[in-house]
Design an enzyme around this catalytic site. Structure first.
Site, PDB file in Angstrom:
ATOM      1  N   HIS A 153      42.224 -19.125 -58.457  1.00 45.63           N
ATOM      2  CA  HIS A 153      43.281 -19.295 -57.462  1.00 45.63           C
ATOM      3  C   HIS A 153      44.340 -18.200 -57.527  1.00 45.63           C
ATOM      4  O   HIS A 153      45.290 -18.242 -56.751  1.00 45.63           O
ATOM      5  CB  HIS A 153      43.950 -20.662 -57.649  1.00 45.63           C
ATOM      6  CG  HIS A 153      43.127 -21.807 -57.133  1.00 45.63           C
ATOM      7  ND1 HIS A 153      41.831 -22.013 -57.521  1.00 45.63           N
ATOM      8  CD2 HIS A 153      43.406 -22.782 -56.232  1.00 45.63           C
ATOM      9  CE1 HIS A 153      41.354 -23.085 -56.897  1.00 45.63           C
ATOM     10  NE2 HIS A 153      42.288 -23.563 -56.115  1.00 45.63           N
ATOM     11  N   HIS A 190      15.743  -6.622 -29.291  1.00 47.66           N
ATOM     12  CA  HIS A 190      17.079  -7.149 -29.597  1.00 47.66           C
ATOM     13  C   HIS A 190      18.129  -6.049 -29.666  1.00 47.66           C
ATOM     14  O   HIS A 190      19.155  -6.138 -28.998  1.00 47.66           O
ATOM     15  CB  HIS A 190      17.062  -7.916 -30.931  1.00 47.66           C
ATOM     16  CG  HIS A 190      18.426  -8.268 -31.422  1.00 47.66           C
ATOM     17  ND1 HIS A 190      19.036  -9.457 -31.112  1.00 47.66           N
ATOM     18  CD2 HIS A 190      19.323  -7.572 -32.160  1.00 47.66           C
ATOM     19  CE1 HIS A 190      20.249  -9.468 -31.654  1.00 47.66           C
ATOM     20  NE2 HIS A 190      20.438  -8.344 -32.301  1.00 47.66           N
ATOM     21  N   GLU A 243      39.443 -22.151 -43.550  1.00 42.95           N
ATOM     22  CA  GLU A 243      40.275 -20.951 -43.465  1.00 42.95           C
ATOM     23  C   GLU A 243      39.768 -19.981 -42.408  1.00 42.95           C
ATOM     24  O   GLU A 243      40.555 -19.428 -41.641  1.00 42.95           O
ATOM     25  CB  GLU A 243      40.351 -20.257 -44.826  1.00 42.95           C
ATOM     26  CG  GLU A 243      41.021 -21.084 -45.930  1.00 42.95           C
ATOM     27  CD  GLU A 243      40.089 -22.107 -46.571  1.00 42.95           C
ATOM     28  OE1 GLU A 243      38.871 -22.085 -46.269  1.00 42.95           O
ATOM     29  OE2 GLU A 243      40.559 -22.928 -47.362  1.00 42.95           O
ATOM     30  N   HIS A 294      22.088  -3.017 -27.425  1.00 41.99           N
ATOM     31  CA  HIS A 294      21.331  -4.252 -27.607  1.00 41.99           C
ATOM     32  C   HIS A 294      20.902  -4.816 -26.264  1.00 41.99           C
ATOM     33  O   HIS A 294      21.625  -5.604 -25.652  1.00 41.99           O
ATOM     34  CB  HIS A 294      22.191  -5.275 -28.348  1.00 41.99           C
ATOM     35  CG  HIS A 294      22.583  -4.843 -29.731  1.00 41.99           C
ATOM     36  ND1 HIS A 294      23.576  -3.930 -29.980  1.00 41.99           N
ATOM     37  CD2 HIS A 294      22.091  -5.201 -30.958  1.00 41.99           C
ATOM     38  CE1 HIS A 294      23.694  -3.741 -31.282  1.00 41.99           C
ATOM     39  NE2 HIS A 294      22.804  -4.490 -31.901  1.00 41.99           N
TER      40      HIS A 294
END
Lengths: 666, 666
Positions: free
Chosen positions: B473, B262, B411, B28
């Site tokens: 959950h 890029h 988180e 890059h």
């Protein structure tokens, strides 16, 4: 409007929620005892809905992103006349009830999205709003404003702290989605205490930075809420958010504004005291005062004419624009043509040698021709994932006619927006990135599986053979971790024909999401006796070649580009009688009858080899605990592909050597 | 300063990068050909470092969050005198080189964090900066400013689009971390094209909303960069970000400011034209003009005295503050006491019946006493995860003396910050949330495993038995997906004693992160003939009980709270000769010698049963393809635990029934 009755109605939302949580001995009273005022305003003065037709395509959507506050939603669904009874409220959080601990899409009428994992609903709402704009651009015609719905969402401080809210809000602001009205329940209390302990963001300034229209109100001032929502609706070139300052457990004498009221029942004593303070009867619980139902149901009643008119408009549209109407019906049905697999196989047959990502990029053009609902894009990796649709434009600010969506470097937001497009009921949306970054969007992928959405996840650069980018970009454990997810179809094709079948399977997976795992590097076609054999990929696994006479001593199972490696290896192995099985998809295979499975993997042939450039984790299911795993149980490395192939033992001659030793029992 | 030499030095950074990428035919060039001006300023005028002692505890840190631009960093490391030679630069992205495709911590001297997955470095830098503040608060004394380092990071538009940047920036702004100087490389080009296609955020306004100090400059104006960085350093009560407007492929005649520059080599022609435009010699590649090394190495040379002075300060500190110095040394060594397991087992022995999260919360207090480097917190779930350390305070704005950190509902940001605390070299940090939300932070967890960090992930509510919160959950596939990750130690203890062993193992895992999976519901202790048997958990698996005489017909393998379920089930099974194995950790078990493994799971006993309330995925490794899996291969449900236990077949009598049928071959 009778002022007292309105207050009584608001208090009914609150007290039904308190009573249900109290009875369940579990739940989150904080949100429903703080958000009831402006929620009442949305549902009785703005939301366009018909409880008798929860799937009305042009209904407004209300998304409760703060899913833990679901008793607010269940109370509203009950009071406004959805199929949620008082008995259902009494069964809150109980086995088999319509009122589970967090809202579940497809389970409870009127629930527009499965929420609970914070931030998902925030992003889903943006996808659902984008769907409205895209449907309007594609189908609305002068005199036929078929689609113009608005998305309302209740979002909490938790939603706004989550990173996905940043990604989705920035995306929505960029596109100027003016049909979004988000209500931020700024109650400043979370499980851990006051939000001041962890967060001092200036939320208004933050959303202004995204180009949103921002207002701030006292969330208990219903007149202010009505005015603010009207203003938000009037701003049509930007999404709107209204910061509603609220106080949880309002009117609870001791738990008012306390963290204790966030996620635990208030308790019998506090509930009794709260009822007393409100002038609410102590008994019975789940009390709905006279006149309250009528008040809540006045709006859906008044909207019935609009519902009828919309259906009539659609009928006239079918006459005036039959081709468009046919396309619309096709999208609403989402049915795949019976000959889908054959047509895609035909497309694949004409392709020059390429990577499976390259095949995928070409095959999806045919899919797009056949399935008008296919729309999507990537997280800034269009050139790498080959996922730009041809013969169409890109969605852009103020121009929603195209089918390509540029999600930006926002994988998790992309996941949530793609799911929102699926929730809308119109689209078969896809989202693409590198496979290793499936980790970044796993929260959304899981919800797509849980909700049974038809989201298609395209993850390219599916092994260490991506090469130079190195271990940060090389998936190892991802195949296992995705295969382990219930209700997610995972497909890793070997060549052009299998990529066509993978796409066919993805479209045929109407009740679950699909993950397409595609290679960066070239994937020459398998040598098949008959090209039609590749249709075996639709069954998850099939025999590519067998030992002469069919009496094989060993089964070599491979996936993706490694199938061809294995085929080349077997050519070097004189005297080894081997069957080669390509197994692009475990879950498709496991849906087949036992006879088919046993025909592909005869139980009598116990010598098994797996060739897959990924963690061997899980492969004992097919190879046995003593099978030979030519896999990778460590992180990758940065080097050109050919070097990695040698370093990790995936040159055909290396594979042949190991199979030979294994078969000879060395 | 010789103006021309400075420009030459800057151009050297740029052209070394271009040449290396050209030679590798991969990489890059965009970032190194745009960011070289202000990077030069940081490294020659501000950064405190000593290439001869890359681990100098009080060095400033430079984090390249935009890891794809690593040739910028490798060029700087080479030019400033780190152990990265010109030959190493020529081996960019080749097998075994010091210069892999993205920076790898522990691999290349001077690399402070493994980056590439966008946003990770952004969050790591904040953790490393927090570590500086926490070390200062704990150890600095009048006359002994041992710790006061600053973190510089180069962050890209990709980093800022990622949600983790929101979480971490909001956290840093809240805490007012004044030792952060972030340089935003605002080049407005990404792989997909101009960033305008996807993002129109007002980045300055956004960071102001987080409470950061914000400046904007022309990123090619080195004088402006110097002034801005000095201003940022002068602001000590807030993090700073400097928006540096740059142009990628500067001086490349046709690829200047284009997406093509890029992520792909510029090509021979463009490189030649660029050299010509710069007045750079066409040959040789990797050219370093006279005087350039001296210029880059003048600063580290001038800092040598400071390095010596710091070591002397530390020596005097040992005299003046021997107890603190001993604590500091203990942290730098991070060694566990030899009797750690015994002491934790002793703590566990005194505990009343509780959930394993409850045991964990108490045992970690002893760990904290023994390991001064233990610090951490949760994502707004302190009360639920039981992870608040006692006898200490919480980190807060302007007060960094405590050991508890409130991460907020962030988180992924927590993951990145915890990893940053580990990268600092001082701490054994932990981060806690519900197990299902490990999905939200998986990007950071993977980097902790790849970097071999000593991060401890505490994930509670580890099964459907959390009950009412329901399927959003309830982890199902998470155990498999975590066990599949290389270099992550995963431990799911059954009771108090095993939880103590899990913590001991976590501390002893010095070269890898550990996941502790803990229950929400009560976990009564296993019946063991001798409490010391629980130390078998340190080996990953051990025999809990055997058939009388040791001749078992079947081995029942269980983990977590299900071990006790299985033990209770076996009590109901007269006539079945069963061995019960508790297997809290696959990876600990797989690190044992074959003899031990075979003693626990004798190969001769082929009948195997697994009892685990999670996906059976992977268990064929120990149970064989024909083993009985008492597991869960679908999503969970919302109901009280007892109801779920019955619904999913985990009541002891249900387990007993299935084992009985299996053994009898029914």
């Amino acid at each position: 409007m009778n002022r007292n009755l309105e207050q009584t109605a608001v208090d009914t939302i609150k007290m039904l929620s308190v009573d249900a949580i109290e009875k369940a001995k579990s739940g989150h009273p904080g949100l429903p005892t703080g958000a009831m005022d402006y929620a009442y305003v949305v549902w009785t003065k703005f939301l366009r809905f018909n409880p008798k037709d929860p799937a009305w395509p042009n209904r407004d959507r209300f998304v409760l992103s703060a899913g833990h506050g679901c008793m607010l939603l269940y109370s509203l669904l009950h009071l406004t006349g959805y199929g949620v009874s008082l008995e259902d409220l009494k069964e809150f959080r109980q086995a088999g009830s319509l009122t589970p601990g967090h809202p579940e899409f497809g389970h409870t009428p009127g629930v527009e999205a499965t929420t609970g994992p914070l931030g998902q609903g925030f992003a889903n709402g943006i996808g659902i709003a984008l769907a409205s704009k895209m449907m309007a651009a594609r189908f609305n015609r002068p005199g036929f404003d078929l689609f113009d719905y608005t998305v309302y969402a209740l979002v909490s401080d938790g939603d706004l702290m989550e990173g996905i809210s940043h990604e989705a809000a920035s995306f929505a602001g960029h596109l100027g989605l003016g049909n979004i009205v988000y209500l931020f329940d700024d109650n400043r209390i979370s499980i851990g205490g006051s939000t001041d302990i962890t967060c001092t963001d200036d939320a208004a300034r933050r959303f202004e930075a995204y180009g949103w229209h921002v207002q701030s109100i006292d969330g208990h001032d219903r007149a202010a809420a009505e005015k603010a929502i009207a203003s938000a609706r009037a701003v049509t070139d930007r999404p709107s958010i209204i910061v509603c300052r609220t106080h949880i457990a309002k009117d609870a004498p001791t738990k008012h504004d306390t963290p204790g009221a966030h996620g635990e029942p208030l308790g019998a004593e506090e509930t009794a005291a709260m009822k007393k303070a409100l002038g609410w009867p102590a008994e019975p619980a789940f009390f709905v005062p006279d006149g309250v139902y009528d008040l809540f149901r006045a709006r859906p009643k008044s909207l019935e004419a609009e519902h009828v008119a919309w259906n009539e408009l659609l009928s006239r549209y079918r006459q005036a624009h039959p081709e468009l109407a046919a396309e619309l019906d096709a999208m609403l049905e989402g049915r795949a043509p019976a000959d889908l697999a054959d047509r895609l196989l035909e497309t694949a047959g004409a392709l020059d040698a390429d990577a499976t990502r390259g095949y995928g990029g070409k095959i999806m053009q045919t899919v797009a021709d056949l399935m008008p609902g296919l729309v999507g894009g990537s997280a800034d990796l269009e050139p790498s994932t080959k996922t730009l649709l041809k013969d169409t434009t890109s969605v852009a600010t103020g121009d929603f006619a195209g089918r390509n969506i540029h999600f930006g470097i926002r994988e998790h937001g992309m996941g949530g927006v793609v799911n929102g497009l699926a929730y809308s009921g119109f689209f078969i949306p896809y989202g693409a990135t590198f496979m290793v970054f499936s980790d970044y969007m796993r929260g959304s992928v899981r919800v797509s599986a849980l909700s049974g959405l038809r989201s298609i996840w395209i993850w390219t650069h599916d092994s260490i053979f991506l090469g130079e980018d190195g271990p940060t970009h090389e998936p190892i454990e991802h195949l296992a971790s995705l295969r382990a997810m219930p209700n997610l179809s995972v497909i890793r094709p070997a060549d052009a024909a299998e990529t066509a079948m993978a796409w066919a399977a993805a479209i045929q997976n109407t009740d679950r999401p699909t993950a397409l795992l595609l290679s960066r590097q070239k994937a020459p076609s398998l040598d098949l006796d008959d090209p039609a054999m590749a249709k075996g990929a639709l069954k998850g696994a099939y025999v590519v070649q067998d030992a002469p006479g069919g009496q094989s001593d060993v089964i070599v199972i491979a996936t993706g580009t490694e199938v061809r490696f294995a085929q080349d290896a077997l050519k070097m192995l004189d005297g080894v009688k081997a069957r080669l099985v390509s197994m692009p998809s475990w879950d498709l295979f496991e849906r087949q009858p036992k006879e088919y499975r046993d025909s592909v993997l005869p139980p009598g042939i116990t010598k098994r080899v797996v060739v897959e450039a990924a963690s061997p984790f899980g492969w004992e299911r097919y190879a046995g605990a003593d099978g030979l795993m030519i896999c990778i149980d460590r992180f990758g490395a940065s080097a050109p592909m050919k070097d990695l192939q040698k370093q990790f033992g995936f040159l055909p001659e290396q594979i042949a050597g190991r199979i030979g030793e294994y078969v000879r029992g060395a």
